[in-house]
Motif scaffolding. Structure first.
Motif, PDB file in Angstrom:
ATOM      1  N   PRO A 302       6.441  -0.220  -6.010  1.00  5.62           N
ATOM      2  CA  PRO A 302       6.159   1.224  -5.942  1.00  5.62           C
ATOM      3  C   PRO A 302       5.631   1.601  -4.553  1.00  5.62           C
ATOM      4  CG  PRO A 302       5.196   0.252  -7.917  1.00  5.62           C
ATOM      5  CD  PRO A 302       5.642  -0.887  -7.047  1.00  5.62           C
ATOM      6  N   SER A 332       7.018   8.683  -6.297  1.00  3.11           N
ATOM      7  CA  SER A 332       6.806   7.813  -7.460  1.00  3.11           C
ATOM      8  C   SER A 332       7.872   6.731  -7.563  1.00  3.11           C
ATOM      9  CB  SER A 332       6.809   8.660  -8.744  1.00  3.11           C
ATOM     10  OG  SER A 332       8.055   9.335  -8.871  1.00  3.11           O
ATOM     11  N   ARG A 333       8.790   6.718  -6.629  1.00  4.77           N
ATOM     12  CA  ARG A 333       9.892   5.759  -6.710  1.00  4.77           C
ATOM     13  C   ARG A 333       9.461   4.388  -6.200  1.00  4.77           C
ATOM     14  NH1 ARG A 333      14.716   6.976  -2.665  1.00  4.77           N
ATOM     15  NH2 ARG A 333      15.253   4.918  -3.444  1.00  4.77           N
ATOM     16  N   SER A 334      10.328   3.401  -6.429  1.00  5.16           N
ATOM     17  CA  SER A 334      10.090   2.030  -5.967  1.00  5.16           C
ATOM     18  C   SER A 334      11.218   1.617  -5.032  1.00  5.16           C
ATOM     19  CB  SER A 334      10.016   1.067  -7.156  1.00  5.16           C
ATOM     20  OG  SER A 334       8.943   1.399  -8.005  1.00  5.16           O
TER      21      SER A 334
END
Length: 441
Positions: A302, A332-334
């Protein structure tokens, strides 16, 4: 072309001939036939003289103008024709002669410049519907083992792949990579760039070729030379004092009696040798880090967690230096990365920003991330002193540093880590802000 002396001479001759003919007719009218015949003979001689006078004048004009049209300025102007009747023509001839000499001098300079560049250059000139070779520089001829032929159709016998590629575009503008086989060698890749231009009634087609292998080899050679200079500099900085101190120790121990001061010198020398040896060991360890960078062990990480950990580590330093951190990390992405290696890169870049802000009163650091065209970007900026223009091409060189306590491997190691992840690290600098940008695909 006004030439009053010629006109006056011609007018006098015409007037004299007309007078003679008038006298001749008058004598015939008075029946003095013998006298009329004699005057008529003189009138004929004057008419012939006037004919050759005009003919010589016009022939000289014609010869001179023909020479000018043929760009032949090898004939010397007779001294008597530089004045009077042909003064204007002489001035025109000399002006055009000087212009031609200047043009030839410029052509020699242009050809010399083209022959001294590392790129293969070929210039074609269109004549009717065919292309002739206007200029082929030495690099083109030597690189492709081609004699300096004069026609495009002859060049096709030597470089069919290049000629066919250009003919496919109907001699249009082109920029692409092309593989060319030179004699019995393997295929080589070149960067091909062409352009078309027109001047007056002439049309030209310019072809430039750069060997990708040669460019890479040149860059690699320059990189090795720079690296060896740095390594040699570091080694000599340590080995020179170690050698001098060792000779001093040898001189001391060769004495029959050692005094208290001698023991102090021995201790001081050994301490310095140890310090320089430690410096060399650190230098070699840093080099090993660059040369033996492990393959990234990638895992989905993350983005928020990555930056939280980095800023937690650097937070005490930022507070101690009174640096205002402006963060725009809200994703909020990885992403698929080696978290430990990427943390090292971000910490290195933040540490560099801290150093750049040392002399500033208002200290600001900006951290942001965004996604664009299937690429993920991380930007770390500061309003510090920036990067001086004279060192901008050296910032990623191994062991290059402007800091007294710096090892000079931070940016190099960071660049290698990002490239091992399949991305790139770049920087942008202006008067107000310096930014380092990490791009991950």
């Amino acid at each position: 072309m006004k030439n009053w002396k010629f006109y006056n001479a011609f007018f006098v001759r015409v007037l004299f001939v007309m007078t003679l003919f008038f006298i001749c007719f008058f004598l015939i009218y008075k029946m003095f036939y013998f006298n009329a015949l004699l005057v008529g003979f003189f009138a004929f001689l004057m008419l012939a003289e006037m004919y050759f006078f005009v003919k010589n004048q016009l022939q000289f004009y014609d010869r001179t103008l023909f020479s000018i049209l043929q760009n032949d300025f090898s004939t010397n102007f007779p001294e008597e024709n530089k004045r009077d009747n042909f003064k204007s023509l002489y001035l025109l001839y000399e002006t055009l002669k000087v212009q031609q000499q200047e043009q030839k001098s410029k052509e020699l300079i242009y050809r010399s410049l083209l022959n001294n560049i590392d790129s293969a250059a070929l210039i074609l000139e269109k004549e009717n519907d065919d292309w002739n070779i206007f200029l082929m520089n030495d690099c083109f001829s030597d690189l492709f083992k081609v004699p300096k032929v004069s026609h495009w159709k002859y060049l096709k016998n030597y470089l069919p792949s290049l000629c066919n590629e250009i003919e496919k575009t109907e001699f249009g503008e082109l920029k692409s990579a092309i593989s060319i086989k030179i004699e019995d060698q393997d295929l080589q890749t070149f960067m091909l760039q062409t352009s078309r231009t027109q001047t007056y009634n002439k049309e030209y087609y310019i072809i430039l070729l750069d060997s990708i292998q040669r460019v890479i080899e040149k860059k690699e050679k320059e990189a090795w030379i720079n690296l060896m200079k740095i390594i040699s500099h570091e080694l000599m900085n340590s080995l020179t004092p170690i050698r001098a101190l060792s000779q001093n120790l040898l001189h001391i121990v060769d004495q029959e009696n050692l005094e208290e001061d001698d023991f102090d010198d021995i201790k001081s020398s050994i301490s310095t040798i140890i310090n320089r040896s430690d410096h060399l060991q650190v230098f070699v360890e840093n080099y090993r880090k660059l040369a033996m960078l492990p393959t990234p062990s990638k895992q989905m990480t993350p983005i928020n967690a990555l930056f939280d950990d980095c800023l937690r580590i650097m937070s005490p330093i930022l507070k101690a230096e009174n640096i205002e951190l402006i963060s725009d990390i809200h994703s909020s992405r990885s992403i698929l990365i080696d978290k430990n290696q990427m943390e090292q890169v971000i910490i290195n870049l933040i540490t560099n920003s801290v150093y750049a802000l040392k002399e500033k009163n208002e200290k600001k650091m900006y951290v942001s991330s965004y996604t664009e065209n299937n690429r993920f970007f991380i930007t770390i900026s500061d309003n510090g002193k920036g990067i001086d223009p004279e060192i901008q091409d050296k910032v990623f060189l191994p062991f290059f540093t402007t800091r007294k306590d710096g090892a000079g491997i931070g940016l190099t190691l960071s660049k290698n880590i990002i490239e091992a992840h399949g991305g790139y690290l770049s920087y942008q600098t202006d008067e107000d802000k310096t930014s380092f940008v990490i791009c991950l695909i």
